[in-house]
Design an enzyme around this catalytic site. Sequence first.
Site, PDB file in Angstrom:
ATOM      1  N   LYS A   1      -9.014  31.590  22.104  1.00  0.00           N
ATOM      2  CA  LYS A   1      -9.441  30.174  22.047  1.00  0.00           C
ATOM      3  C   LYS A   1     -10.693  30.057  21.187  1.00  0.00           C
ATOM      4  O   LYS A   1     -11.589  30.900  21.260  1.00  0.00           O
ATOM      5  CB  LYS A   1      -9.740  29.713  23.479  1.00  0.00           C
ATOM      6  CG  LYS A   1     -10.630  28.481  23.587  1.00  0.00           C
ATOM      7  CD  LYS A   1     -10.950  28.166  25.051  1.00  0.00           C
ATOM      8  CE  LYS A   1     -12.070  27.147  25.178  1.00  0.00           C
ATOM      9  NZ  LYS A   1     -12.387  26.802  26.567  1.00  0.00           N
TER      10      LYS A   1
ATOM     11  N   HIS B   1     -13.469  26.750  19.572  1.00  0.00           N
ATOM     12  CA  HIS B   1     -13.771  25.354  19.242  1.00  0.00           C
ATOM     13  C   HIS B   1     -14.392  25.276  17.843  1.00  0.00           C
ATOM     14  O   HIS B   1     -14.838  24.189  17.429  1.00  0.00           O
ATOM     15  CB  HIS B   1     -14.764  24.757  20.240  1.00  0.00           C
ATOM     16  CG  HIS B   1     -14.201  24.498  21.607  1.00  0.00           C
ATOM     17  ND1 HIS B   1     -12.941  23.997  21.818  1.00  0.00           N
ATOM     18  CD2 HIS B   1     -14.751  24.645  22.849  1.00  0.00           C
ATOM     19  CE1 HIS B   1     -12.737  23.858  23.124  1.00  0.00           C
ATOM     20  NE2 HIS B   1     -13.820  24.248  23.766  1.00  0.00           N
TER      21      HIS B   1
ATOM     22  N   THR C   1      -7.369  21.815  25.239  1.00  0.00           N
ATOM     23  CA  THR C   1      -7.321  23.266  25.036  1.00  0.00           C
ATOM     24  C   THR C   1      -6.605  23.978  26.175  1.00  0.00           C
ATOM     25  O   THR C   1      -5.679  24.775  25.949  1.00  0.00           O
ATOM     26  CB  THR C   1      -8.768  23.834  24.995  1.00  0.00           C
ATOM     27  OG1 THR C   1      -9.651  22.855  24.476  1.00  0.00           O
ATOM     28  CG2 THR C   1      -8.837  25.118  24.202  1.00  0.00           C
TER      29      THR C   1
ATOM     30  N   MET D   1      -1.581  21.571  37.208  1.00  0.00           N
ATOM     31  CA  MET D   1      -2.723  22.327  36.653  1.00  0.00           C
ATOM     32  C   MET D   1      -4.024  21.992  37.389  1.00  0.00           C
ATOM     33  O   MET D   1      -4.901  22.835  37.521  1.00  0.00           O
ATOM     34  CB  MET D   1      -2.852  22.077  35.156  1.00  0.00           C
ATOM     35  CG  MET D   1      -1.822  22.880  34.361  1.00  0.00           C
ATOM     36  SD  MET D   1      -2.006  22.752  32.574  1.00  0.00           S
ATOM     37  CE  MET D   1      -3.628  23.439  32.300  1.00  0.00           C
TER      38      MET D   1
ATOM     39  N   THR E   1       2.991  22.784  33.794  1.00  0.00           N
ATOM     40  CA  THR E   1       1.823  22.411  32.979  1.00  0.00           C
ATOM     41  C   THR E   1       1.531  20.909  33.064  1.00  0.00           C
ATOM     42  O   THR E   1       0.809  20.373  32.236  1.00  0.00           O
ATOM     43  CB  THR E   1       1.994  22.838  31.503  1.00  0.00           C
ATOM     44  OG1 THR E   1       3.206  22.275  31.001  1.00  0.00           O
ATOM     45  CG2 THR E   1       2.024  24.345  31.359  1.00  0.00           C
ATOM     46  N   SER E   2       2.112  20.260  34.065  1.00  0.00           N
ATOM     47  CA  SER E   2       1.776  18.844  34.270  1.00  0.00           C
ATOM     48  C   SER E   2       0.328  18.772  34.775  1.00  0.00           C
ATOM     49  O   SER E   2      -0.201  19.751  35.322  1.00  0.00           O
ATOM     50  CB  SER E   2       2.719  18.213  35.300  1.00  0.00           C
ATOM     51  OG  SER E   2       2.454  18.773  36.571  1.00  0.00           O
TER      52      SER E   2
ATOM     53  N   LYS F   1     -12.605  19.422  24.712  1.00  0.00           N
ATOM     54  CA  LYS F   1     -11.996  18.386  25.552  1.00  0.00           C
ATOM     55  C   LYS F   1     -10.778  17.688  24.926  1.00  0.00           C
ATOM     56  O   LYS F   1     -10.394  16.591  25.338  1.00  0.00           O
ATOM     57  CB  LYS F   1     -13.015  17.311  25.982  1.00  0.00           C
ATOM     58  CG  LYS F   1     -14.319  17.828  26.511  1.00  0.00           C
ATOM     59  CD  LYS F   1     -14.197  18.989  27.443  1.00  0.00           C
ATOM     60  CE  LYS F   1     -13.578  18.633  28.771  1.00  0.00           C
ATOM     61  NZ  LYS F   1     -13.359  19.871  29.591  1.00  0.00           N
TER      62      LYS F   1
ATOM     63  N   GLY G   1      -6.815  13.228  32.698  1.00  0.00           N
ATOM     64  CA  GLY G   1      -5.690  13.688  31.888  1.00  0.00           C
ATOM     65  C   GLY G   1      -4.834  12.558  31.340  1.00  0.00           C
ATOM     66  O   GLY G   1      -3.614  12.672  31.262  1.00  0.00           O
TER      67      GLY G   1
ATOM     68  N   SER H   1     -14.030  12.109  27.603  1.00  0.00           N
ATOM     69  CA  SER H   1     -13.831  13.372  28.317  1.00  0.00           C
ATOM     70  C   SER H   1     -15.028  14.302  28.104  1.00  0.00           C
ATOM     71  O   SER H   1     -15.502  14.950  29.053  1.00  0.00           O
ATOM     72  CB  SER H   1     -12.538  14.031  27.829  1.00  0.00           C
ATOM     73  OG  SER H   1     -12.289  15.208  28.537  1.00  0.00           O
TER      74      SER H   1
END
Length: 300
Positions: free
Chosen positions: A111, A113, A55, A237, A232-233, A52, A264, A143
């Site tokens: 990806k 974590h 990513t 998204m 990518t705002s 969160k 966000g 988040s």
Amino acid sequence: MEEGLSCEETFHSFPLLDMQGVRLRSYIVENWSSISAFCPDPTDLLICTYPKAGTTWAQEIVDLLLHNGDTDVCKRAPTNKRMPFLEIQPYPNLPSGLELLKSMKPPRVIKTHLPIQLVPKGFWENKCKVIYVARNAKDNLVSYYHFDCMNRLQPQTGSWEEYIHKFMTGNLGWGSWYDHVKGYWKYREERNILYLFFEDMKENPRREVERIMCYLDLSLADDVIDKIVQFTSFRVMKDNPMTNYTFIPPSILDQSVSSFMRKGEVGDWANHFTAAQSQMFDEDYAKQMADVDIPFRTTI
Ligand code: A3P
């Protein structure tokens, strides 16, 4: 698809087990020898985060940069199919991270974590590029709380108060936020890790997109960079079915409980912590972060 993971009704949360002192979903611990033995190609790129921390945002920026801002190409598949999640278990219609990686040719965007000490050593031996995104603890916690409320694979959250304590003691999937952010920070220079902050991305997305572009040794035209920033705002998204995780069935991610693309924002923590909780958290934070000076911001 593996037995027991093919039917929506069979989904259940994975208990957390210990792996070298880090709490991880049982699937990851049970498959640890294959996960840790994964050997990337030197051209593979790794995006690492505590859950969160931003990513998906970083993944979308990277995919667009690698495809010269071609938004159609970046809609070729959902995030989780374009950029494999190294340690993840199989989902309906999606193999495990390792299986997906096997089916893709390098260069791949991967990806994870995992905290730095658990990242397969092949990434360091092969000198792969690594992007780390860190987010201030309080917003990251908020988040993660909302995500755990809607994610059927994660253990039950308990109350908000209990969840704060779980976060402070590292008793959540992928372990301690404090150790996570400190681990990558310590090695960022030695291992050429691009260490980004969610708050910087929010404050000046163009500047951060350009930083990522330089790190990837790319040089894109100004109008293409503008397009990537726009695409990518948060709003775009959130509405993009290839990035907003509606591709995961509601039996796993129940977006009627909370959206994956929730708010966000920076500073939403203030809508959740009471004054007493905030003080208690800050006192503990000062102790846990006393040995390091990472410039986190809880407001911008
Ligand atoms: P919130 O729950 O605070 O809204 P991850 O991708 O690591 O799971 O992180 C998800 C968090 O990043 C969510 O935070 C999500 O809304 C936020 N996020 C995703 N894309 C974003 C974007 N383009 N701009 C700002 N925040 C974004």
